[in-house]
Design a protein around this motif. Structure first.
Motif, PDB file in Angstrom:
ATOM      1  N   ALA A   1       2.745   0.985  65.906  1.00 57.67           N
ATOM      2  CA  ALA A   1       2.896   1.509  64.547  1.00 57.67           C
ATOM      3  C   ALA A   1       3.608   2.757  64.642  1.00 57.67           C
ATOM      4  CB  ALA A   1       1.327   2.049  64.265  1.00 57.67           C
ATOM      5  N   ALA A   2       4.017   3.318  65.989  1.00 55.58           N
ATOM      6  CA  ALA A   2       5.029   4.455  66.163  1.00 55.58           C
ATOM      7  C   ALA A   2       6.292   3.615  66.359  1.00 55.58           C
ATOM      8  CB  ALA A   2       4.516   5.154  67.244  1.00 55.58           C
ATOM      9  N   ALA A   3       6.570   2.516  66.449  1.00 50.78           N
ATOM     10  CA  ALA A   3       7.865   1.877  67.094  1.00 50.78           C
ATOM     11  C   ALA A   3       8.888   1.977  65.749  1.00 50.78           C
ATOM     12  CB  ALA A   3       7.830   0.535  67.476  1.00 50.78           C
ATOM     13  N   PRO A   4      10.102   2.675  65.981  1.00 53.30           N
ATOM     14  CA  PRO A   4      11.366   2.660  64.932  1.00 53.30           C
ATOM     15  C   PRO A   4      11.784   1.239  64.650  1.00 53.30           C
ATOM     16  CG  PRO A   4      11.766   4.177  66.577  1.00 53.30           C
ATOM     17  CD  PRO A   4      10.399   3.425  67.089  1.00 53.30           C
ATOM     18  N   GLN A   5      11.469   0.377  65.650  1.00 61.17           N
ATOM     19  CA  GLN A   5      12.098  -0.951  65.361  1.00 61.17           C
ATOM     20  C   GLN A   5      11.235  -1.830  64.302  1.00 61.17           C
ATOM     21  OE1 GLN A   5      11.280   0.253  68.256  1.00 61.17           O
ATOM     22  NE2 GLN A   5      11.302  -1.512  69.709  1.00 61.17           N
ATOM     23  N   LEU A   6      10.011  -1.510  63.891  1.00 59.84           N
ATOM     24  CA  LEU A   6       9.020  -2.149  63.005  1.00 59.84           C
ATOM     25  C   LEU A   6       9.296  -1.416  61.741  1.00 59.84           C
ATOM     26  CD1 LEU A   6       6.185  -3.131  65.341  1.00 59.84           C
ATOM     27  CD2 LEU A   6       8.143  -4.402  64.486  1.00 59.84           C
ATOM     28  N   ARG A   7       9.913  -0.609  61.346  1.00 58.82           N
ATOM     29  CA  ARG A   7      10.184   0.003  60.151  1.00 58.82           C
ATOM     30  C   ARG A   7      10.523  -1.023  59.033  1.00 58.82           C
ATOM     31  NH1 ARG A   7       9.352   5.409  59.102  1.00 58.82           N
ATOM     32  NH2 ARG A   7      10.882   5.333  57.238  1.00 58.82           N
ATOM     33  N   GLY A   8      10.083  -1.193  57.984  1.00 58.73           N
ATOM     34  CA  GLY A   8      10.516  -2.091  57.173  1.00 58.73           C
ATOM     35  C   GLY A   8       9.797  -3.671  57.361  1.00 58.73           C
ATOM     36  N   ALA A   9       9.011  -3.765  58.217  1.00 64.04           N
ATOM     37  CA  ALA A   9       8.348  -5.019  58.615  1.00 64.04           C
ATOM     38  C   ALA A   9       7.152  -5.448  57.834  1.00 64.04           C
ATOM     39  CB  ALA A   9       8.262  -5.346  60.048  1.00 64.04           C
ATOM     40  N   GLY A  10       6.643  -4.181  57.186  1.00 64.74           N
ATOM     41  CA  GLY A  10       5.344  -4.459  56.396  1.00 64.74           C
ATOM     42  C   GLY A  10       4.109  -4.380  57.210  1.00 64.74           C
ATOM     43  N   VAL A  11       3.236  -5.309  56.847  1.00 64.86           N
ATOM     44  CA  VAL A  11       1.793  -5.332  57.460  1.00 64.86           C
ATOM     45  C   VAL A  11       1.763  -6.356  58.536  1.00 64.86           C
ATOM     46  CG1 VAL A  11      -0.515  -5.556  57.305  1.00 64.86           C
ATOM     47  CG2 VAL A  11       0.766  -4.627  55.514  1.00 64.86           C
ATOM     48  N   LEU A  12       1.437  -5.968  59.778  1.00 69.64           N
ATOM     49  CA  LEU A  12       1.493  -6.538  60.931  1.00 69.64           C
ATOM     50  C   LEU A  12       0.117  -6.649  61.681  1.00 69.64           C
ATOM     51  CD1 LEU A  12       4.518  -4.843  61.808  1.00 69.64           C
ATOM     52  CD2 LEU A  12       4.885  -7.296  61.749  1.00 69.64           C
TER      53      LEU A  12
END
Length: 335
Positions: A140-151
């Motif tokens: 949840a805190a990882a910048p590289q998952l921004r824009g990835a939606g719900v995981l």
């Protein structure tokens, strides 16, 4: 993590939050969100600020659309200020894939929403809840998952809501993404992407009220020797129907007339009970084939499985979509 990041945590109950009931001897959801976080070793060493919300304490099987509408609204409010970098939801694994998909349909923020849970409750040897929660906070805190939606994050794997399935009843490695694989994994406190998250579709408009329109969508699974009598029983009882057909979208010929009659009254979606791979649209041509059924008014579900198709159809009907809009929405999932 460098600059302090902030993650909002919402606990809904489920196996991850269960303890033994002294009366029945079975486990029930009883632990709070703070209890869960306190059980995770080294979590405070990550330097991530956690904003904790004890949202529900129910089994995953008891969650409903009202719960998800309220949760989605709460998450949206939490993300409005811009000072929350991501969200973690803990819940029962029975409905994780459905919760993630429903939330993803309307999530229009850059911050990732991570859904996690546990396959082994805290009273068992080797409970997986603390490790899954630790990994979920990292994700949840990882910048590289921004824009990835719900995981969905369990067993140190990151799965897109679009593809994830619960594929085993008890294994800690129960969650998989058939036909796609995980988008990433977590190791040494780092998110390591293995592929780009799937393309996001245009989010559905938020409901104007928590309940939306009261909608019932049926799910009918075709089986060997099906004579269509049970299919006829759905007539007049639902606002839409998803047919989980054989293979690429086939049903016994004796079901064709009932399906055609239903499709003149309500939206009828054609999905595959295999839940991995697309429904075809123009290969087979016999009565009861996908080509025949589409010609009789059924709407192909693309490569959405029957459970996802039911959820999308329900959300579309709840916001008043007509048949053309429903067809367009499902067509988008074939691209």
């Amino acid at each position: 993590m460098g600059v302090t990041r902030t993650v909002a945590v919402y606990s809904l109950g489920g196996t991850i939050a269960m303890t033994t009931d002294p009366v029945t001897g079975g486990v029930v959801p009883a632990l709070s969100a703070h209890d869960l976080l306190a059980s995770v070793p080294h979590l405070e060493e990550l330097g991530i600020e956690l904003r904790v919300h004890d949202f529900r304490r129910v089994p995953g099987a008891s969650l409903g659309f009202d719960d998800l509408a309220e949760l989605g609204a709460e998450i949206d409010r939490a993300l409005t200020g811009g000072d929350v970098d991501g969200v973690v939801i803990t819940q029962g694994t029975d409905t994780i894939e459905e919760t993630a998909f429903v939330l993803d349909l309307r999530h229009d923020r850059e911050q990732p929403v991570i859904v996690t849970g546990a396959m082994r409750n805290p009273t068992m040897a080797g409970p997986d809840g603390p490790a899954n929660l630790y990994a979920a906070v990292l994700a949840a805190a990882a910048p590289q998952l921004r824009g990835a939606g719900v995981l969905v994050v369990l067993n140190d794997e990151i799965h897109a809501a679009r593809h994830v399935r619960k594929s085993h009843t008890t294994s800690p490695a129960a969650f998989t993404s058939p036909g796609a694989g995980p988008v990433g994994r977590i190791a040494e406190d780092r998110v390591r992407l293995t592929t780009a998250p799937p393309r996001r579709h245009t989010p559905l408009a938020p409901l104007t009220q928590p309940r939306g329109r009261d909608v019932r969508v049926g799910l009918y699974t075709v089986g060997l020797g099906d004579d269509g009598e049970l299919l006829a029983a759905w007539d007049g009882l639902c606002d839409g129907l998803v047919v989980a057909a054989f293979g690429v979208g086939h049903v016994p010929g004796r079901l064709v007339e009932n399906l055609e009659r239903l499709a003149t009254r309500i939206p009828v979606l054609l999905a595959s009970r295999i839940d991995n791979g697309p429904v075809l649209t123009g290969t087979y041509g016999y009565p009861g084939s996908e080509r025949d059924l589409i010609g009789r008014g059924l709407v192909p579900a693309g490569d959405l499985g029957p459970y996802q198709a039911r959820l999308l159809l329900r959300e579309l009907l709840a916001q008043g979509a007509d048949r053309e809009e429903i067809t367009e929405a499902f067509t988008a999932f074939t691209l």
